[in-house]
Design an enzyme around this catalytic site. Structure first.
Site, PDB file in Angstrom:
ATOM      1  N   LEU A  60      10.856 -20.807  -4.238  1.00 25.77           N
ATOM      2  CA  LEU A  60       9.947 -19.805  -3.663  1.00 25.77           C
ATOM      3  C   LEU A  60       8.595 -19.920  -4.353  1.00 25.77           C
ATOM      4  O   LEU A  60       8.516 -19.888  -5.586  1.00 25.77           O
ATOM      5  CB  LEU A  60      10.505 -18.389  -3.875  1.00 25.77           C
ATOM      6  N   ASP A  90       0.832  -1.202   0.000  1.00 24.59           N
ATOM      7  CA  ASP A  90       0.000   0.000   0.000  1.00 24.59           C
ATOM      8  C   ASP A  90       0.869   1.255   0.000  1.00 24.59           C
ATOM      9  O   ASP A  90       1.933   1.272   0.622  1.00 24.59           O
ATOM     10  CB  ASP A  90      -0.907  -0.023   1.241  1.00 24.59           C
ATOM     11  N   HIS A 124       2.921   3.226  -9.093  1.00 29.45           N
ATOM     12  CA  HIS A 124       2.737   1.790  -9.333  1.00 29.45           C
ATOM     13  C   HIS A 124       3.994   1.190  -9.992  1.00 29.45           C
ATOM     14  O   HIS A 124       4.385   0.072  -9.673  1.00 29.45           O
ATOM     15  CB  HIS A 124       1.501   1.556 -10.204  1.00 29.45           C
TER      16      HIS A 124
HETATM   17  C1  FPP Z   1      -1.933   0.216  -3.394  1.00 28.82           C
HETATM   18  O1  FPP Z   1      -1.449   1.536  -3.409  1.00 28.82           O
HETATM   19  C2  FPP Z   1      -1.363  -0.502  -4.516  1.00 28.82           C
HETATM   20  C3  FPP Z   1      -2.076  -0.995  -5.564  1.00 28.82           C
HETATM   21  C4  FPP Z   1      -3.532  -0.843  -5.680  1.00 28.82           C
HETATM   22  C5  FPP Z   1      -1.417  -1.665  -6.689  1.00 28.82           C
HETATM   23  C6  FPP Z   1      -0.265  -2.554  -6.325  1.00 28.82           C
HETATM   24  C7  FPP Z   1       0.570  -2.701  -7.529  1.00 28.82           C
HETATM   25  C8  FPP Z   1       1.904  -2.784  -7.514  1.00 28.82           C
HETATM   26  C9  FPP Z   1       2.709  -2.837  -6.291  1.00 28.82           C
HETATM   27  C10 FPP Z   1       2.703  -2.780  -8.764  1.00 28.82           C
HETATM   28  C11 FPP Z   1       2.420  -3.891  -9.677  1.00 28.82           C
HETATM   29  C12 FPP Z   1       2.630  -5.223  -9.087  1.00 28.82           C
HETATM   30  C13 FPP Z   1       2.895  -6.292  -9.818  1.00 28.82           C
HETATM   31  C14 FPP Z   1       2.946  -7.615  -9.195  1.00 28.82           C
HETATM   32  C15 FPP Z   1       3.138  -6.163 -11.252  1.00 28.82           C
HETATM   33  P1  FPP Z   1      -2.479   2.716  -3.611  1.00 28.82           P
HETATM   34  O2  FPP Z   1      -2.506   3.060  -5.070  1.00 28.82           O
HETATM   35  O3  FPP Z   1      -3.793   2.375  -3.031  1.00 28.82           O
HETATM   36  O4  FPP Z   1      -1.756   3.849  -2.800  1.00 28.82           O
HETATM   37  P2  FPP Z   1      -2.448   5.019  -1.979  1.00 28.82           P
HETATM   38  O5  FPP Z   1      -3.220   4.373  -0.864  1.00 28.82           O
HETATM   39  O6  FPP Z   1      -1.269   5.790  -1.487  1.00 28.82           O
HETATM   40  O7  FPP Z   1      -3.300   5.790  -2.940  1.00 28.82           O
END
Ligand code: FPP
Length: 252
Positions: free
Chosen positions: A141, A30, A47
């Site tokens: 893994l 997050d 991201h």
């Molecule tokens: C939450 O942060 C994160 C996500 C909704 C997306 C997670 C994706 C990745 C870590 C990158 C891609 C992963 C792979 C496996 C290719 P948020 O956007 O909700 O952050 P915020 O709460 O600060 O808005």
């Protein structure tokens, strides 16, 4: 008046028994959006940086010989984000699978995906299935990526399978137990997580592994996911090691 003697015990008796290293670490990644916002960048930049943190985390799991790593990459609720962000995230996923799969396979990583894969475009569904097939014999893994995943939807899907099995006479309701239920979850065959880490300072599960988290240790870190790295992983393992896990039982 005599003073009540203090209840003392040698420190070694009070120190909790250290837990063995976690077999399964699951992470709620997050803070990508906030990371980007703090830099005046578009959310997709967060991201992309998050995808680089995924790489570092897999390396850390390999270094620490953690056998199972599960990452929450896209929740059932994430479909409700603005269309541009959903399309950026799915494009990133497409790019990630295409570019990382050979290296993951060469490093002995077995990939699994849990969630409603059918909601993604056909080419993504095909590449997810291909990545699982290509790495199916690896065992160093076990990397599981939760995509279009929601814990409640997973439990409902399992309940539906049970209902059908009961209706067809395959299962007698009196024989249904936790193991039989768990065999119908997306995570069938996987151990429950020992440790769940969430980054960004938020302290909730957000529909992640609701059934499986029953006895997981929870660690909330004040680091945004794109900044997560080997030191944070090691810090979480050290915190986990200091905890005494009792699984509801009283200490001996
Ligand atoms: C939450 O942060 C994160 C996500 C909704 C997306 C997670 C994706 C990745 C870590 C990158 C891609 C992963 C792979 C496996 C290719 P948020 O956007 O909700 O952050 P915020 O709460 O600060 O808005």
């Amino acid at each position: 008046m005599s003073s009540t003697p203090a209840i003392t015990a040698p420190t070694s008796d009070l120190a909790p028994a250290a837990s063995p290293p976690p077999a399964h670490v699951a992470i709620i990644m997050d803070g990508n959006g906030r990371w980007a916002q703090a830099r005046g960048l578009p959310r997709i930049a967060g991201h992309r940086a998050g995808a680089r943190a995924v790489r570092r985390t897999i390396e850390a799991a390999l270094t620490h010989k953690v056998g199972w790593l599960t990452l929450y990459a896209f929740s059932s609720e994430n479909w409700r984000r603005p269309r541009d962000e959903v399309s950026d995230l799915t494009a990133l996923l497409r790019h990630y699978i295409k570019n990382e799969i050979a290296e993951l396979a060469a490093n002995g990583v077995r990939l699994r995906f849990i969630g409603e894969a059918g909601r993604f475009a056909a080419d993504i569904q095909a590449s997810l299935a291909e990545a699982e097939r290509m790495t199916a014999t690896n065992a160093r893994l076990n990397l599981t990526i939760a995509l279009s995943y929601g814990g409640r939807a997973e439990i409902i899907a399992a309940a539906r399978l049970i209902a059908c099995a009961v209706a067809s006479g395959e299962i007698d309701p009196s024989e249904l137990d936790e193991a039989a239920f768990a065999r119908r979850l997306f995570t069938a065959g996987m151990p429950d997580p020992d440790l769940i880490i969430r980054t960004s300072g938020e302290r909730r599960l957000s529909n992640f592994l609701l059934w499986q988290a029953a006895y997981a240790e929870l660690i909330f870190l004040n680091v945004l996911w794109p900044d997560f790295g080997a030191a944070h992983f090691a810090e979480a393992l050290a915190d986990y090691a200091s905890r005494e896990r009792r699984f509801g039982a009283r200490p001996a």
